[in-house]
Design a protein around this motif. Structure first.
Motif, short mmCIF file in Angstrom:
data_model
loop_
_atom_site.label_atom_id
_atom_site.label_comp_id
_atom_site.label_asym_id
_atom_site.label_seq_id
_atom_site.Cartn_x
_atom_site.Cartn_y
_atom_site.Cartn_z
N UNK A 255 -4.00 4.93 3.27
CA UNK A 255 -3.10 6.02 2.88
C UNK A 255 -2.88 6.85 4.13
N UNK A 292 2.73 -2.96 -1.63
CA UNK A 292 1.71 -3.96 -1.29
C UNK A 292 0.34 -3.59 -1.85
N UNK A 307 5.28 2.74 -0.59
CA UNK A 307 5.05 4.14 -1.01
C UNK A 307 5.48 5.16 0.06
N UNK A 319 4.37 10.35 3.72
CA UNK A 319 3.27 9.49 3.30
C UNK A 319 3.70 8.04 3.41
N UNK A 321 1.78 3.78 2.67
CA UNK A 321 0.63 2.96 2.23
C UNK A 321 0.73 1.65 2.99
#
Lengths: 348, 348
Positions: A255, A292, A307, A319, A321
């Motif tokens: 993240x 993913x 994301x 953000x 991912x």
């Protein structure tokens, strides 16, 4: 070394999880090999491994093993690299080292080919392959840095046990079976083999990967922080990392929160750049629940990103991912890719 | 309602994972109960549950079920709360609702007693229990906000499947057994029951909790963002969240990065405040590999914090790792605690 049609290649740590993936990739990618030498500890010497249809006997890795070797791919732990990589270089080999032994050495290029392959051009015999969790992150961040400028990275990782070796995989398997059978779980390896305490990883999350440093960070976290700055040629980049081991066999997920140098961007701008980036596959569509996961990325070579979202409170914050197979792009594939890049560019 | 020596308490959703924990806590905490009413859907009505040594028959939850009830603890899903909580209030009950149905209503206090119990003093009949992942985070952040001022939060979560209900637990169990037996894994529930696609959770990580919103965030992420600002009375606080479901049965963990309003602080300053905070237990010592994990926090009431570290690049930035049992402090215990606080302060 002069440019050749085919090279003598040694794989050190040939019986390990990463070594075996390296051997398979050398075959699959039709790496221009004259002779292959598979090296290991004395304990594994004598084993036979098939390579390009022939049986190759694994030999004990010794200083003299590197006579006539052009390229040596090391993946047998830091202490073996410390001891034998300089010997390989003395014999004229170029070493690609997949341990942390030389990564932060000023004279050693630390390379992810999609990010900084030009650093390979002036090596002094040893080239370092970065840490698995670092590789996949910089592969996604470099194109954003290039397009928009990057000032800050805050990452929390979701890492697979296979990064701690085959015995860690076995430990997760055994603990999982014990838990399902309502038996006690035994922990002897994770979070860190040889550290003072061990905790179960099955159905758990351990916020420790590698040993603690004096500053309270783990070595894995410091690797992510320092290696990212070195690979991206960005000593001023602010990098904050928390690394967590999870009950997952393959693929690390991350993240990642970034601050870019522009505040007029949308998530679509980020997605467009990632979509065109070398070695990166964008899998990102909330409407179809497309993103993913460790399972979807396993046994793949690329770095997968999903994301992508803009921070509602901060105009330059995003953000994402990032997921990749930690034994492939995170280790074996990046190592073989470095060797390919050296050959293609006549940088041996 | 006048202050009484003992109260008639209804538990709505009495046969669910959280409902059962609520019933157990009402017993353990010797909540001053006159009569208990256990309510559920018609499907579960008729079941018998032991309470304080007596067998209580579960009844179907209907509008008229709330006659004579003083306190109704709802944990049966948002649509049941939407339908029946106003009926309970009409009958004179005070509702503590453990769903997202009323949390962002201006007239509904959203409460974590250690953080903002004073908000209970002027309720209008319905009080909302926050989302599990929000509760544990604000319990740790409020004391820091109070001591030093807090301007920014960036959180990545590591969440247990039990947050998605008992069937999700069963799905993880079944998939795990299938995987160990080298059989195919079947996914029918996670990431979100009723959503279009389902992915295996065993040995995987799913970056989706609850359904996607139009802005690309999941509803879980927006809950963390919006609820945190409301509970902490800090509409200006910048909150960024990524929520991830993991193959863990119990306890949510969170990698939380904060920016405080002072840049002269050390990790020891943060640890001191957390060590003295109500409902928080500091478990933080790198030398002894001491940090909380989902397994160590399971079945405990408190919020556990470890891995407190200062950002090497930013004087006011700190990391921490926050873990708590998502069914206890994240749901049942916070609900019962709200009821206790209402009684103790004569706020019914």
């Amino acid at each position: 070394m002069s440019h050749k049609a085919a090279y003598n290649v040694a794989v050190v740590g040939a019986t390990g999880a990463v070594g075996q993936k390296i051997i398979k990739l050398l075959e699959e990618k039709k790496f221009p090999i004259d002779q292959v030498k598979l090296l290991s500890s004395s304990r594994s010497a004598g084993k036979k491994i098939s390579f390009n249809g022939e049986e190759v006997t694994v030999e004990e890795a010794l200083p003299e093993s590197f006579a006539g070797v052009d390229i040596a791919l090391f993946s047998a732990g830091g202490s073996i690299s410390k001891k034998l990589a300089p010997e390989a270089v003395k014999h004229g080999a170029v070493v690609v080292d997949n341990t942390s032994a030389y990564r932060m050495d000023k004279d050693v290029p630390l390379v992810v080919p999609e990010v900084n392959k030009e650093d390979l051009s002036n090596h002094k015999g040893i080239i370092a392959n970065p840490n698995c969790s670092t590789i996949q992150m910089v592969a996604a961040l470099k194109p954003l840095q290039k397009a928009f400028g990057l000032s800050r990275v805050i990452v929390s990782t979701y890492q697979a046990v296979s990064g701690a070796g085959m015995t860690a995989n076995k430990e997760l398997e055994n603990q999982t079976a014990s838990h399902l059978n309502k038996e006690e779980m035994h922990a002897e390896i994770l979070p860190v083999k040889g550290d003072k305490k061990h905790y179960p990883i099955a159905f758990n999350a351990l916020p420790q990967i590698d040993v603690f440093q004096e500053n309270g960070y783990t070595f894995e976290e410091m690797k992510m922080i320092n290696e990212t700055k070195k690979i991206m040629h960005a000593p001023e980049l602010s990098v904050a990392a928390t690394c967590v081991r999870l009950p997952i066999f393959t693929s690390h997920a991350e993240s990642v929160y970034v601050e870019l140098n522009r505040d007029d961007l949308t998530a679509a701008d980020i997605q467009k750049v990632l979509n065109e980036a070398e070695g990166v596959i964008l899998e990102d569509n909330p409407e179809t629940q497309t993103y993913p996961t460790p399972l979807s990325a396993a046994n793949r070579e690329e770095v997968f990103v999903g994301r992508v979202r803009k921070d509602p409170d901060l105009a330059n914050g995003f953000h994402m991912w990032i997921v990749s197979d930690n034994l492939m792009k995170g280790a074996a594939w990046n190592t073989v890719q470095i060797a390919e890049t050296l050959v293609e560019n006549k940088w041996l």
